[in-house]
Design a protein around this motif. Structure first.
Motif, mmCIF file in Angstrom:
data_model
loop_
_atom_site.group_PDB
_atom_site.id
_atom_site.type_symbol
_atom_site.label_atom_id
_atom_site.label_comp_id
_atom_site.label_asym_id
_atom_site.label_seq_id
_atom_site.Cartn_x
_atom_site.Cartn_y
_atom_site.Cartn_z
ATOM 1 N N TRP A 1 -5.923 6.009 -1.576
ATOM 2 C CA TRP A 1 -5.106 5.068 -1.719
ATOM 3 C C TRP A 1 -4.318 5.040 -3.413
ATOM 4 N N ARG B 1 -9.461 9.966 2.214
ATOM 5 C CA ARG B 1 -7.942 9.406 2.449
ATOM 6 C C ARG B 1 -7.909 9.363 0.929
ATOM 7 N N THR C 1 -1.185 -4.289 -5.741
ATOM 8 C CA THR C 1 -1.550 -4.219 -4.382
ATOM 9 C C THR C 1 -2.655 -4.527 -4.312
ATOM 10 N N GLU D 1 -6.560 5.053 -8.255
ATOM 11 C CA GLU D 1 -6.696 5.381 -6.245
ATOM 12 C C GLU D 1 -7.978 5.573 -5.892
ATOM 13 N N THR E 1 -11.416 6.976 -0.308
ATOM 14 C CA THR E 1 -12.538 6.878 0.609
ATOM 15 C C THR E 1 -13.223 7.778 1.453
ATOM 16 N N TYR F 1 -6.447 -4.095 -1.824
ATOM 17 C CA TYR F 1 -6.386 -3.359 -0.885
ATOM 18 C C TYR F 1 -8.154 -4.144 -0.206
#
Length: 135
Positions: free
Chosen positions: A77, A75, A83, A67, A70, A85
């Protein structure tokens, strides 16, 4: 044309061990592409603080789970295989690896090749390249 196999980079000066990670830098600034491309392994059970003040980065996870948190808003993510980012705001963040993770990372401006994170989690900027714009 540039062609470089991962096995050409492993064990060379383009393979950088940052403790929590190993980055195999397939393209760097001297390749004159305007960005760098890295095949990066993140070690399971690690937590890495990063803050690319001078770079934009996109990360595509091709193996593993973890994960990103931020710093600005805490948060979380979830990151897993397939995936991507993108740190489009020079986001200060923490990457937590639950399993070994393998990532393909792209940096703008490109890294020189031997950089490791400083105390802030930042890579230095190459003064010839300048900073990418904040979108």
């Amino acid at each position: 044309m540039k062609v470089r196999a991962l096995e050409d980079v492993v064990g060379s000066n383009r393979e950088v061990d940052g403790g929590n990670w190993i980055s195999r830098r397939l393209l760097v600034a001297e390749d004159h592409m305007g960005y760098s491309v890295h095949d990066t392994l993140i070690r399971a059970g690690t937590e890495t603080k990063m803050w690319y003040k001078h770079h934009l980065e996109s990360v595509y996870c091709i193996e593993g789970e973890g994960e990103v948190v931020t710093a600005s808003d805490q948060r979380i993510w979830p990151i897993r295989k397939n995936t991507l980012y993108a740190l489009d705001q020079h986001d200060e963040h923490v990457l937590r690896a639950f399993t070994d993770m393998r990532m393909v990372c792209v940096f703008n401006p490109p890294l020189q090749g031997q950089e490791k994170h400083d105390a802030d989690g930042t890579y230095p900027v190459d003064s010839k390249q300048g900073n990418p714009p904040l979108m």
